[in-house]
Motif scaffolding. Structure first.
Motif, mmCIF file in Angstrom:
data_model
loop_
_atom_site.group_PDB
_atom_site.id
_atom_site.type_symbol
_atom_site.label_atom_id
_atom_site.label_comp_id
_atom_site.label_asym_id
_atom_site.label_seq_id
_atom_site.Cartn_x
_atom_site.Cartn_y
_atom_site.Cartn_z
ATOM 1 N N HIS A 16 -60.254 12.147 1.511
ATOM 2 C CA HIS A 16 -59.883 10.931 1.148
ATOM 3 C C HIS A 16 -60.628 10.795 -0.208
ATOM 4 O O HIS A 16 -59.750 10.192 -1.236
ATOM 5 C CB HIS A 16 -60.848 10.013 1.817
ATOM 6 N N HIS A 75 -56.442 7.252 6.435
ATOM 7 C CA HIS A 75 -55.829 8.208 7.384
ATOM 8 C C HIS A 75 -54.735 7.353 8.575
ATOM 9 O O HIS A 75 -54.909 6.165 8.483
ATOM 10 C CB HIS A 75 -56.937 9.046 8.102
ATOM 11 N N THR A 76 -54.222 8.283 9.236
ATOM 12 C CA THR A 76 -53.152 7.466 9.971
ATOM 13 C C THR A 76 -53.632 6.361 10.983
ATOM 14 O O THR A 76 -52.855 5.214 10.996
ATOM 15 C CB THR A 76 -52.506 8.700 10.952
ATOM 16 N N ASP A 102 -51.527 7.250 3.469
ATOM 17 C CA ASP A 102 -51.896 7.971 4.527
ATOM 18 C C ASP A 102 -52.222 9.394 4.092
ATOM 19 O O ASP A 102 -51.065 9.965 4.081
ATOM 20 C CB ASP A 102 -50.916 7.788 5.724
ATOM 21 N N TYR A 103 -53.081 9.853 3.942
ATOM 22 C CA TYR A 103 -53.443 11.368 3.283
ATOM 23 C C TYR A 103 -53.340 12.323 4.566
ATOM 24 O O TYR A 103 -52.946 13.388 4.068
ATOM 25 C CB TYR A 103 -54.950 11.494 2.644
ATOM 26 N N LYS A 104 -53.320 11.919 5.839
ATOM 27 C CA LYS A 104 -53.369 12.842 6.713
ATOM 28 C C LYS A 104 -51.616 13.187 6.934
ATOM 29 O O LYS A 104 -51.079 14.362 7.180
ATOM 30 C CB LYS A 104 -53.683 12.377 8.246
#
Length: 135
Positions: A16, A75-76, A102-104
């Protein structure tokens, strides 16, 4: 007293924070090279006159004394909540543009009024924010 305060705590997973760092680096580089007049701030209160939310990134126009763009990194599982949070902040503080990343999954979401679209293109900056995260 805190009825309309949105709590935005520090979300500090390394992945993150790495995304925030890369975005701040790219946005600050634009500012330093005079390609934008908007300065990027990480984890900074929107309203310095009172306790206010601190989104992951805000772009500030010092000439107009106004926040013009917000970015939340999540995240998601947090996308829906963070899209709602950004929409509320945009309305409460008259911010032009808002994004959630959304980094995932690597997905960008642009908030435009009540609409949420999958997009990383900023009209304010006239560029694609996703370009800052490409390796």
């Amino acid at each position: 007293m805190h009825d309309n305060l949105i709590i935005m705590g520090i979300n500090a997973p390394k992945e993150h924070q790495a995304v925030i760092t890369r975005l701040i680096h790219g946005l600050a580089d634009l500012y330093i090279k005079d390609k934008t007049t908007f300065f990027p701030y990480p984890e900074t209160m929107i309203d310095e006159g009172q306790t206010s939310p601190a989104p992951d990134i805000l772009l500030y126009d010092h000439k107009e004394e106004k926040t013009v763009l917000l970015i939340e990194v999540t995240h998601t599982a947090g996308v829906k909540k963070d899209c709602s949070k950004v929409r509320t902040l945009m309305n409460d503080y008259d911010v032009n543009e808002g994004f959630v990343y959304d980094y995932k999954k690597g997905d960008w979401f642009k908030i435009d009024g009540e609409q949420i679209e999958k997009s990383s293109h900023s009209k304010v900056l006239k560029l694609d924010l996703a370009d800052f995260l490409k390796s």
